[in-house]
Design a protein around this motif. Structure first.
Motif, PDB file in Angstrom:
ATOM      1  N   ASP A 181       0.822  -1.351   0.072  1.00 50.56           N
ATOM      2  CA  ASP A 181       0.014  -0.010   0.023  1.00 50.56           C
ATOM      3  C   ASP A 181       0.985   1.401   0.009  1.00 50.56           C
ATOM      4  O   ASP A 181       0.397   2.310  -0.363  1.00 50.56           O
ATOM      5  N   SER A 182       2.124   1.172   0.251  1.00 51.44           N
ATOM      6  CA  SER A 182       2.899   2.376   0.615  1.00 51.44           C
ATOM      7  C   SER A 182       4.418   2.081   0.330  1.00 51.44           C
ATOM      8  O   SER A 182       4.841   1.085   0.164  1.00 51.44           O
ATOM      9  N   VAL A 183       5.017   3.325   0.219  1.00 50.71           N
ATOM     10  CA  VAL A 183       6.438   3.359  -0.139  1.00 50.71           C
ATOM     11  C   VAL A 183       7.234   2.596   1.239  1.00 50.71           C
ATOM     12  O   VAL A 183       8.128   2.251   1.040  1.00 50.71           O
ATOM     13  N   ASP A 184       6.356   2.860   2.550  1.00 53.35           N
ATOM     14  CA  ASP A 184       7.181   2.351   3.600  1.00 53.35           C
ATOM     15  C   ASP A 184       7.281   0.862   3.503  1.00 53.35           C
ATOM     16  O   ASP A 184       8.129   0.276   4.035  1.00 53.35           O
ATOM     17  N   GLU A 185       6.208   0.346   2.877  1.00 53.74           N
ATOM     18  CA  GLU A 185       6.131  -1.259   2.735  1.00 53.74           C
ATOM     19  C   GLU A 185       7.227  -1.581   1.729  1.00 53.74           C
ATOM     20  O   GLU A 185       7.873  -2.755   1.975  1.00 53.74           O
ATOM     21  N   ILE A 187       6.374  -8.005  -6.181  1.00 53.72           N
ATOM     22  CA  ILE A 187       5.713  -7.033  -5.186  1.00 53.72           C
ATOM     23  C   ILE A 187       5.212  -5.956  -6.021  1.00 53.72           C
ATOM     24  O   ILE A 187       6.182  -5.192  -6.993  1.00 53.72           O
ATOM     25  N   ARG A 188       3.933  -5.910  -5.894  1.00 48.59           N
ATOM     26  CA  ARG A 188       3.125  -4.704  -6.669  1.00 48.59           C
ATOM     27  C   ARG A 188       2.510  -3.677  -5.786  1.00 48.59           C
ATOM     28  O   ARG A 188       1.883  -4.233  -5.034  1.00 48.59           O
ATOM     29  N   PRO A 189       2.561  -2.450  -6.071  1.00 50.16           N
ATOM     30  CA  PRO A 189       1.478  -1.453  -5.393  1.00 50.16           C
ATOM     31  C   PRO A 189       0.425  -1.561  -5.558  1.00 50.16           C
ATOM     32  O   PRO A 189      -0.007  -1.919  -6.718  1.00 50.16           O
ATOM     33  N   LYS A 190      -0.493  -1.713  -4.856  1.00 57.11           N
ATOM     34  CA  LYS A 190      -1.920  -2.095  -4.741  1.00 57.11           C
ATOM     35  C   LYS A 190      -2.661  -0.952  -5.585  1.00 57.11           C
ATOM     36  O   LYS A 190      -3.609  -1.232  -6.485  1.00 57.11           O
TER      37      LYS A 190
END
Length: 325
Positions: A122-126, A194-197
């Motif tokens: 969900d985020s750049v932090d992840e 790994i994909r941004p939602k």
């Protein structure tokens, strides 16, 4: 580009586009070949018995590794502290046999995405959490932080397209392959992404652009006209613009390597004009109304908007006017 007996697509003249017969011919060639890829039935290529048995064994091994691959992706989601990790990952269906054979023949090497899965973030932090987890990887590819026994990341398989886009402009995932120990000396291979939602919708639109890009990338350079090259380069820039805009909207530009995409006013006018020509040619084909036609036309329009938005985000614009012709 392969010889195609299909008649040139009749272009509807849009009043904001300048006359350019060479460009119209290039667009027509691409669209006719694009239509063929979407409407022709693709049979598996012929392979020898030894290769067939090799691919069947790899497919069976990958399929038997599905459960272990799913557990690895769940552990990865938990390690990244993704919200609701149980629903954040997907183990996709196995690749179809015809696609396996055709891809093997085209690549002239083993196919590593017979089994596929994705973890959505969900985020750049992840994204950054994923990078921290990868730093615990041992020399043999085991990710110690996840305690995933019997799962190893295959050396050299990691590609971070979110940080560094592909030559096609695609910038929507981190891809890597895992080796799964399924017992009795057998191993399955899975591709994990790994994909941004937030990118799910543009991933689908990008696929249509890539299908057109690939047509032109597979043709020897000496066979391409100047118009072909202009169409190819415009599609690549438009494809990258899709992801560039969304990286800005959702904060992933923070991890981008290299300079951000810059689109001048002149480039914007040229690219959007070509996207309009492509959309018009697709919509002018017989049988208008099929799903692939409407979705590819929508993808081109969406990409056109992204090109304009990326141009507007450039700190220095050579021309403040926005003339979409």
């Amino acid at each position: 580009m392969p010889t195609n007996k299909t008649k040139d697509t009749k272009q509807t003249r849009l009043p904001w586009l300048q006359e350019n017969p060479e460009l119209d011919k290039a667009v027509s060639r691409v669209v006719n070949e694009f239509k063929n890829t979407k409407t022709q039935k693709h049979e598996p290529a012929e392979i020898d018995g030894k290769t067939e048995q090799h691919l069947l064994r790899r497919l069976k091994d990958a399929e038997q590794g599905r459960s272990k691959a799913g557990k690895f992706m769940l552990a990865l989601a938990k390690g990244m502290e993704v919200e609701d990790p149980e629903t954040s990952y997907v183990v996709a269906g196995m690749k179809s046999w015809d696609r396996i054979v055709n891809k093997f023949n085209a690549a002239a090497r083993d196919v590593n995405d017979l089994g596929r899965g994705a973890v959505y973030i969900d985020s750049v932090d992840e994204y950054k959490a994923f990078q921290r987890i990868m730093r615990s990887k041992t020399r043999d590819g085991e990710v110690r932080q996840l305690n995933a026994k019997g799962v190893h990341i295959i050396d050299g398989s990691m590609d971070d397209y979110i940080a560094s886009p592909r030559k096609s402009g695609y910038a929507g995932s981190i891809n890597f392959n895992i080796d799964l120990d399924i017992g009795k000396g057998r191993h399955g291979v899975f591709e994990v992404q790994i994909r941004p939602k937030a990118y799910q919708d543009i991933d689908k639109k990008s696929h249509y652009l890539y299908d057109m890009i690939r047509i032109l990338q597979e043709v020897p350079q000496s066979f391409l006209t100047d118009g072909d090259k202009e169409v190819r380069d415009s599609l690549i820039t438009a494809n990258r613009a899709l992801f560039e805009e969304h990286s800005l909207r959702h904060g992933f530009d923070e991890v981008r390597k290299g300079e951000p995409l810059q689109i001048s006013a002149a480039e914007m006018r040229s690219i959007t004009g070509i996207l309009d020509r492509l959309r018009t040619a697709i919509e002018s084909l017989p049988g208008h109304g099929s799903k692939w036609q409407s979705e590819s036309a929508d993808a081109l329009t969406y990409a056109k908007t992204s090109v304009v938005n990326v141009h507007m985000s450039c700190p220095l614009k050579s021309d403040p006017s926005i003339d979409l012709g």
